[in-house]
Write an enzyme that holds these catalytic residues in place. Structure first.
Site, PDB file in Angstrom:
ATOM      1  N   THR A 151       0.833  -1.198   0.000  1.00 49.96           N
ATOM      2  CA  THR A 151       0.000   0.000   0.000  1.00 49.96           C
ATOM      3  C   THR A 151       0.871   1.252   0.000  1.00 49.96           C
ATOM      4  O   THR A 151       0.663   2.173  -0.802  1.00 49.96           O
ATOM      5  CB  THR A 151      -0.929  -0.005   1.224  1.00 49.96           C
ATOM      6  N   THR A 152       1.849   1.293   0.892  1.00 45.80           N
ATOM      7  CA  THR A 152       2.768   2.429   0.968  1.00 45.80           C
ATOM      8  C   THR A 152       3.521   2.613  -0.341  1.00 45.80           C
ATOM      9  O   THR A 152       3.840   3.737  -0.737  1.00 45.80           O
ATOM     10  CB  THR A 152       3.765   2.228   2.122  1.00 45.80           C
ATOM     11  N   TYR A 156      -1.830 -10.656   3.246  1.00 47.88           N
ATOM     12  CA  TYR A 156      -1.805  -9.248   3.650  1.00 47.88           C
ATOM     13  C   TYR A 156      -3.239  -8.815   3.931  1.00 47.88           C
ATOM     14  O   TYR A 156      -4.043  -8.648   3.022  1.00 47.88           O
ATOM     15  CB  TYR A 156      -1.148  -8.433   2.539  1.00 47.88           C
ATOM     16  N   LYS A 184       0.554 -10.427   7.326  1.00 51.10           N
ATOM     17  CA  LYS A 184       0.712  -9.005   7.634  1.00 51.10           C
ATOM     18  C   LYS A 184      -0.674  -8.522   8.015  1.00 51.10           C
ATOM     19  O   LYS A 184      -1.549  -8.364   7.175  1.00 51.10           O
ATOM     20  CB  LYS A 184       1.253  -8.243   6.429  1.00 51.10           C
ATOM     21  N   ASP A 221       0.845   0.749  13.075  1.00 50.98           N
ATOM     22  CA  ASP A 221       2.015   1.211  13.814  1.00 50.98           C
ATOM     23  C   ASP A 221       1.651   1.860  15.149  1.00 50.98           C
ATOM     24  O   ASP A 221       2.394   1.745  16.124  1.00 50.98           O
ATOM     25  CB  ASP A 221       2.810   2.219  12.969  1.00 50.98           C
ATOM     26  N   SER A 230       4.710   1.792   7.463  1.00 44.39           N
ATOM     27  CA  SER A 230       5.332   2.901   6.735  1.00 44.39           C
ATOM     28  C   SER A 230       6.192   3.775   7.641  1.00 44.39           C
ATOM     29  O   SER A 230       7.230   4.279   7.220  1.00 44.39           O
ATOM     30  CB  SER A 230       4.255   3.752   6.072  1.00 44.39           C
TER      31      SER A 230
END
Length: 307
Positions: free
Chosen positions: A52-53, A144, A174, A201, A218
C-alpha cells in the site's frame, strides 16, 4: 538450501515508498541509498515492497516487476528479508508477479485480497490465495490483511483454518487491522514456522502483548530506530519505557492526522526526514506542500530529538 527453511520473518519491516521522478515515472536511482538509509540510520533490515505504501495498485505490472527486481538486486547481501507484495485485482496478474518474484530471488511474497470483486467468504479468499501461491511454491507466502482498504472483513482466524494443507508454503500474515481479538486468535492458532506481523504502527505494543512476531509499517521508514527501542524494551520487560515510546508515536500520528495525513503526506515526510528524493505520489493521490510535511517533521524531531 530449501528457501522455505529460512529463518522466520521477525522484527521491524519497512513498507517501502516507491521513488518517482517529478514526471511520475519510477526512479530506480534512489533505491540503493534508500536501502542504506534503512539499515544505517533506522536499524531496519527487512522490507515489504510494492504494498500500500508503495502505491502498488497505481503501478502497472511491468513497473512492479522492474521495482521488485531492483529492490531484490540492491538489497541482496544487505537485508535479511525482501518480501514482494504481488496482490492484484486480477488473479493472472498476481500469478505473473509471483512467478517473477521467484525468478529474481525474493525472500517471500504477500497477497492482498481483491477488493473490486470481493471474496464472499474465507473459503473463497483462501482459494484465491492458493491459486497465487501455487505458481511460486518455493517462496514463503504471506496473506496481507488490510480490511479498511479492501473492504474485505473476513476473519483471518477463519482464513487460517487448515491453510497449510492447501498452501504448504504459507508462512504468516501481515495483519493491518484493528481487531486484536482476531489477531490474538491467529497467534493462538499459529504454527512454529509462521510469523504474524502487525501493521497498525500506532498500537504496536498491544500487538506485541498479543504475541506479534514483528511489524510491517510505513513509519518504520523514518522512526524505525525508535520503534526498535520499543520492541527491545518490551522484550526486556520494561513496559513503562515501551509505552512511553508508543505514546510519543501516537502523539506524532495524532498531530499529523489533524493536519491531514495520507500517502502523499507520508511520502513527502519521508523525503524531508531522510533526505531522499522520493518524488510525488501518483494520481489520484496528491502531493502535499513542503510546509505541510515540514510541520510534521518538526513535531517528529521534538518528540524524538535524535532525528
Amino acid at each position: 538450501m530449501d528457501p522455505l527453511a529460512v529463518k522466520n520473518l521477525t522484527g521491524l519491516v519497512a513498507a517501502t515508498f516507491t521513488p518517482l521522478n517529478p514526471q511520475g515515472e519510477i526512479n530506480l536511482s534512489v533505491i540503493g541509498p534508500y536501502i542504506d538509509y534503512l539499515i544505517e540510520k533506522q536499524g531496519v533490515n527487512s522490507i515489504f515492497v510494492n504494498g500500500t505504501t508503495g502505491e502498488s495498485m497505481s503501478l502497472s505490472v511491468e513497473e512492479r516487476k522492474t521495482l521488485a527486481n531492483d529492490w531484490c538486486k540492491k538489497a541482496k547481501g544487505k537485508m535479511d528479508h525482501v518480501i514482494i507484495h504481488v496482490g492484484c485485482m486480477s488473479l493472472k496478474d498476481s500469478q505473473e508477479l509471483a512467478i517473477h518474484a521467484a525468478q529474481i530471488g525474493a525472500d517471500g511474497i504477500a497477497v492482498i485480497s481483491p477488493s473490486f470483486f470481493k471474496p464472499r467468504s474465507a473459503e473463497v479468499l483462501r482459494t484465491f490465495l492458493q491459486e497465487v501461491a501455487s505458481v511460486a511454491p518455493s517462496l514463503p507466502f504471506y496473506y496481507y490483511h488490510i480490511p479498511a482498504i479492501t473492504g474485505v472483513n473476513v476473519l483471518v482466524r477463519d482464513l487460517l483454518e487448515d491453510i497449510e494443507k492447501v498452501i504448504p508454503s504459507f508462512r504468516g500474515v501481515k495483519f493491518s487491522g484493528s481487531d486484536l481479538m482476531d489477531f490474538g486468535q491467529c497467534v493462538s492458532y499459529s504454527q512454529p514456522q509462521w510469523s504474524f506481523l502487525y501493521g497498525m504502527d500506532e498500537q504496536l505494543i498491544a500487538a506485541l502483548a498479543m504475541g506479534a512476531n514483528g511489524a510491517v509499517g510505513s513509519t518504520y521508514n523514518y522512526i524505525g530506530s525508535n520503534m526498535n527501542e520499543l520492541i527491545s524494551a518490551f522484550e526486556k520487560g520494561n513496559i513503562a519505557k515501551a509505552r512511553t515510546i508508543q505514546f510519543k508515536m501516537q502523539e506524532l500520528l495524532s498531530f499529523a492526522m489533524k493536519l491531514g495525513f495520507d500517502l502523499g503526506v507520508n511520502k513527502q515526510l519521508m523525503s524531508v526526514v531522510s533526505g531522499l528524493c522520493l518524488g510525488p505520489p501518483r494520481l489520484p493521490v496528491m502531493q502535499c506542500s513542503d510546509a505541510h510535511a515540514l510541520s510534521i517533521a518538526e513535531k517528529l524531531r521534538r518528540l524524538f530529538p535524535e532525528h
